[in-house]
Structure formats: structure tokens, C-alpha cells
Motif scaffolding. Structure first.
Motif, short mmCIF file in Angstrom:
data_model
loop_
_atom_site.label_atom_id
_atom_site.label_comp_id
_atom_site.label_asym_id
_atom_site.label_seq_id
_atom_site.Cartn_x
_atom_site.Cartn_y
_atom_site.Cartn_z
N PHE A 33 25.62 49.10 120.40
CA PHE A 33 27.06 49.14 120.58
C PHE A 33 27.35 49.02 122.06
O PHE A 33 26.47 49.10 122.89
CB PHE A 33 27.66 50.43 119.99
N ARG A 34 28.60 48.84 122.38
CA ARG A 34 28.96 48.63 123.77
C ARG A 34 30.02 49.63 124.18
O ARG A 34 30.79 50.13 123.37
CB ARG A 34 29.46 47.20 123.98
N ARG A 35 30.01 49.92 125.44
CA ARG A 35 31.04 50.79 125.98
C ARG A 35 32.32 50.00 126.13
O ARG A 35 32.30 48.84 126.53
CB ARG A 35 30.59 51.35 127.33
N LEU A 89 31.72 50.80 118.39
CA LEU A 89 30.64 50.73 117.40
C LEU A 89 30.82 49.56 116.43
O LEU A 89 30.05 49.41 115.48
CB LEU A 89 30.58 52.04 116.60
N GLY A 90 31.83 48.77 116.66
CA GLY A 90 32.11 47.66 115.76
C GLY A 90 30.94 46.73 115.55
O GLY A 90 30.63 46.36 114.41
N PRO A 97 36.00 48.08 112.63
CA PRO A 97 36.47 48.63 113.92
C PRO A 97 36.31 50.15 114.00
O PRO A 97 37.20 50.91 113.62
CB PRO A 97 37.95 48.22 113.96
N LEU A 98 35.16 50.59 114.50
CA LEU A 98 34.87 52.01 114.66
C LEU A 98 34.61 52.30 116.13
O LEU A 98 33.86 51.57 116.79
CB LEU A 98 33.64 52.40 113.82
N TRP A 140 33.85 65.14 121.01
CA TRP A 140 33.90 63.74 120.61
C TRP A 140 34.80 63.56 119.39
O TRP A 140 35.05 64.49 118.63
CB TRP A 140 32.51 63.20 120.29
N GLU A 141 35.31 62.34 119.27
CA GLU A 141 36.06 61.92 118.08
C GLU A 141 35.66 60.50 117.75
O GLU A 141 35.41 59.69 118.64
CB GLU A 141 37.57 61.96 118.33
N SER A 142 35.58 60.19 116.48
CA SER A 142 35.39 58.81 116.06
C SER A 142 36.65 58.38 115.32
O SER A 142 37.26 59.17 114.59
CB SER A 142 34.17 58.68 115.14
N GLU A 143 37.05 57.14 115.55
CA GLU A 143 38.27 56.67 114.91
C GLU A 143 38.14 55.21 114.51
O GLU A 143 37.41 54.44 115.12
CB GLU A 143 39.47 56.87 115.83
#
Length: 405
Positions: free
Chosen positions: A14-16, A30-31, A37-38, A53-56
Motif C-alpha cells: 500500500f502507499r502513503r 490500502l486500495g 477504496p480503503l 487509528w481508524e480505517s475508512e
């Protein structure tokens, strides 16, 4: 699906995603790894709530964590992606304790970032902190309870992680030099510290490192003051290669087998060099005794002592032949220049069975029972040398065939 479970199923590439430097949050896209689209938003060390942290997905929060709750992404991967932004301002002591237990990376970062007492413990007893965080993470301990934990004396905290509640145990933990470890080694560490004979040696040995604890956790032989100096000899000679600990355990077992009930000679051994000299001297004496008395006579004495030689528990093949008599066992040790002939007690008790590999080189093989089958215990080429890679592959193929049948 939980984020951790999802990430086990996909490539963690994944990329920043760029965010303002002053925000105190690093966002990872994390896409590319998930196919939809995560995003993961991770607070930095210098934020108000470090490593929250949060994931959306599509601007909707789907999971979050703040204390002892990792996002399911390996610590090393987070650092490789954007380590400097995450760790900026983190004390060296905290960085070191996390580097020693990367499998608890986020949890340690959260605990140390949010509790001053944890940062203090990272400086004074990093190994105890690792054990505490491992236990608290497994039980889902709330921050308030963990903070209350850290108000206790270190001896009391030792009891909380199933160790003896003593100042001596706490001192051993604080004295131990760490290196990157795996979670299983925490169990070995605790097994060692719950063995009075082992801790008695550790208390009088300096300096201490994790290898001392790990070695003693598997040791079942005689304890004497020179045991850990012998281990030091291996570490100082930089024999830090796979199998070094097993080699020493086997050499110790060989010496004890040749010494019999008289273990006094071990008490004069205070170095690896003296240990090797004792082993070689006992081996020469053992094989000289066979030559003087005669293999046939000694084999006859073994038959009187133990009865007939046990039958081979598993079949050999054209290149791996089972040893099938007491005389053949003595001969194997003589022709190979090692002390397998002294294994007669273990052979008679069914704790070990001996085989001989003929090709691609001569190797003595010892297997031991485990559960419902047999496993490789050791393999020795001539004069206790390590077998070649080709020989070990041949032995491995033989064992694999037995497992499949």
C-alpha cells in the motif's frame, strides 16, 4: 470483515497518502492491496493520542483502535512505508523496546505513547514491559487498569505475567540485554525463570542476554557454575548459526552419558575450550575401553544389562540402515569417531533409535519418539561434524516419506 482478517488475505502493498505535516496523522491508502477504496489513518507519536487509528471506506469509519488495539498491519511494514513521520520525537528507549518485540510494535507504541509510567519502564526494564503488554493485549485490558498495574512494584508485576514474585526475578529481567525476538521466546523465557536451578545460575552470571534464558529453558541436564560460561563461548566465537543451541545440548548429553553417575568432572569446566577438551578426552577413553575389552565382550555385557537390542521402530532403505545390535551400536561410534556407543541406556529405554546413512556421506542418525511418530533428534558426520546439506536433504526425504505413509 475485520481489517486484520482482510489484510491476511491480500498483499500488504500500500502507499502513503499525503497529509498535512501538522495534522499528527499519517494516512495509508490500502486500495491497491484490497481492490476497493480503503484508507488507514494512524496518529503519530507526537499526536495527542499516539498510534490511535481508524480505517475508512468511502468516508465511512469501519474500524478503529486506541489502546492495545493494533490495526492488523505488521509494524515493520508501517515503518518501511512511513517510519520517520510515525516515530519522530519517540525516545530512544521506546524505539529499542519496540525493535526487540516487533510483533507487539503498535501495542507498545500505544502504551508508551499514552502512559508516562510505561515510558519509564521501557528505560528500566524493557523485557518486563514487553511481558506486561503481551499479557494485557491478550486479555484486552483497559488503559485505566494497565495504568494501575504500572503503579505496582516490579516484583508484583512479575507475578502478573506468571513469574515468581520476587526482587530477584525483577532484577534478572532488568539485566537482560535484548535483541529482536519472536513471541514464542516469551514462553521460553518464562519457562526458564520458573526453574529454580536456572535462575540460580542466572543470578550469578554477568552480563545476561536473551540467549542464556532461551538455552536454559530447554536444558534438562546437570547444572554447574560453568554452564553459562560455556554458552558464552559459543556466543563469543560467533557461532550464532542455526543449530548452535542444539549442538551444545547434544554435546552436554554426550558428556553426561559417558560420565555416567559421576558428574564431578563437569564442575571443573569453566569455558567452551575446557568443555570441548573434556568431551574429546571422554570420547577417547570410551573408545579405548571398547578396544581394550573388545566390542563383542562389551556387547555381551549390554545384552545382560538390557536384554536384546530393540527392533528398529521404522524401516530404513538402501542408503539408511538401522543399527540392529549392541555390537553394531558400539562399532558405529568407533568408525564414526563419536560417542553414539554411549547411547545404550537411551536406546534400551526406547528414547532414541540409531540409523546409519551411507550416501552421499557417512552420517549417524538418531531419531526420537514424538506423539504417534518419530522425529529427527540429531545427525552427526564423522568426528561430530555437521552433515552436508545434501546429506540432510537425504535424511529429510526419508523422514518425509515415513510421515506420508
Amino acid at each position: 470483515m475485520p481489517l486484520a482478517a482482510l489484510l491476511e488475505r491480500v498483499s500488504l502493498t500500500f502507499r502513503r497518502q499525503s497529509v498535512p505535516a501538522h495534522s499528527g496523522v499519517v494516512t495509508f491508502d490500502l486500495g491497491p492491496a484490497t481492490g476497493y477504496p480503503l484508507k488507514l489513518h494512524l496518529s503519530t507519536w507526537q499526536s495527542d493520542e499516539p498510534f490511535r487509528w481508524e480505517s475508512e471506506a468511502d468516508s465511512v469509519t469501519i474500524a478503529s483502535g486506541a489502546f492495545l488495539e493494533p490495526p492488523g498491519i505488521a509494524w515493520e511494514l508501517l515503518l518501511a512505508t512511513e517510519g520517520e513521520a510515525l516515530l519522530q520525537g519517540m525516545p530512544v528507549s521506546v524505539r529499542k523496546v519496540i525493535a526487540s518485540a516487533p510483533f507487539l510494535g503498535v501495542e507498545l507504541a500505544q502504551v508508551c505513547g499514552q502512559l508516562q509510567a510505561a515510558r519509564d519502564l521501557a528505560s528500566t526494564s524493557p523485557l518486563l514491559l514487553i511481558l506486561l503488554v503481551d499479557r494485557a493485549s491478550a486479555t484486552g485490558m483497559p488503559q485505566a487498569d494497565f495504568a494501575e498495574w504500572l503503579t505496582q512494584k516490579q516484583a508484583v508485576l512479575c507475578a502478573a505475567v506468571d513469574l515468581p514474585a520476587s526482587k530477584a526475578t525483577a532484577k534478572l529481567l532488568s539485566r537482560c540485554t535484548l535483541r529482536p525476538m519472536i513471541r514464542r521466546e516469551l514462553l521460553e523465557l518464562k519457562r526458564c525463570l520458573n526453574t529454580p536451578q536456572g535462575t540460580a545460575l542466572l543470578r550469578h552470571h554477568a552480563p545476561l542476554c536473551l540467549e542464556h534464558f532461551i538455552f536454559l529453558s530447554h536444558y534438562e541436564g546437570t547444572y554447574w557454575p560453568g554452564l553459562l560460561p560455556v554458552v558464552d563461548g559459543i556466543l563469543e566465537n560467533q557461532r550464532s548459526q542455526p543449530g548452535q543451541s542444539v549442538w551444545l545440548h547434544r554435546q552436554l548429553a554426550d558428556i553426561e552419558g559417558m560420565l555416567g553417575d559421576d558428574r564431578q568432572a563437569l564442575r571443573r569446566v569453566m569455558s567452551l575450550e575446557a568443555f570441548q577438551r573434556l568431551h574429546d578426552r571422554l570420547l577417547d577413553h570410551f573408545n579405548d575401553q571398547i578396544n581394550q575389552v573388545g566390542r563383542a565382550k562389551l556387547a555381551s555385557e549390554l545384552r545382560v544389562q538390557y536384554g536384546g537390542y530393540p527392533p528398529a521402530p521404522i524401516p530404513g532403505h538402501e542408503d539408511i540402515l538401522p543399527i540392529t545390535s549392541w555390537e553394531a551400536l558400539l562399532q558405529e561410534g568407533q568408525r564414526m569417531g563419536h560417542c553414539v556407543g554411549s547411547y545404550h541406556k537411551s536406546v534400551a529405554a526406547g528414547r532414541v533409535a540409531i540409523y546409519h546413512l551411507r550416501a552421499p556421506e557417512a552420517v549417524t542418525i538418531a531419531i526420537s519418539p514424538q506423539a504417534d511418530g518419530w522425529v529427527l533428534r540429531e545427525a552427526k558426520a564423522r568426528f561430530n561434524e555437521m552433515p552436508t546439506g545434501d546429506a540432510m536433504r537425504r535424511i529429510g526425504q526419508w523422514m518425509d516419506q515415513l510421515t506420508d505413509t
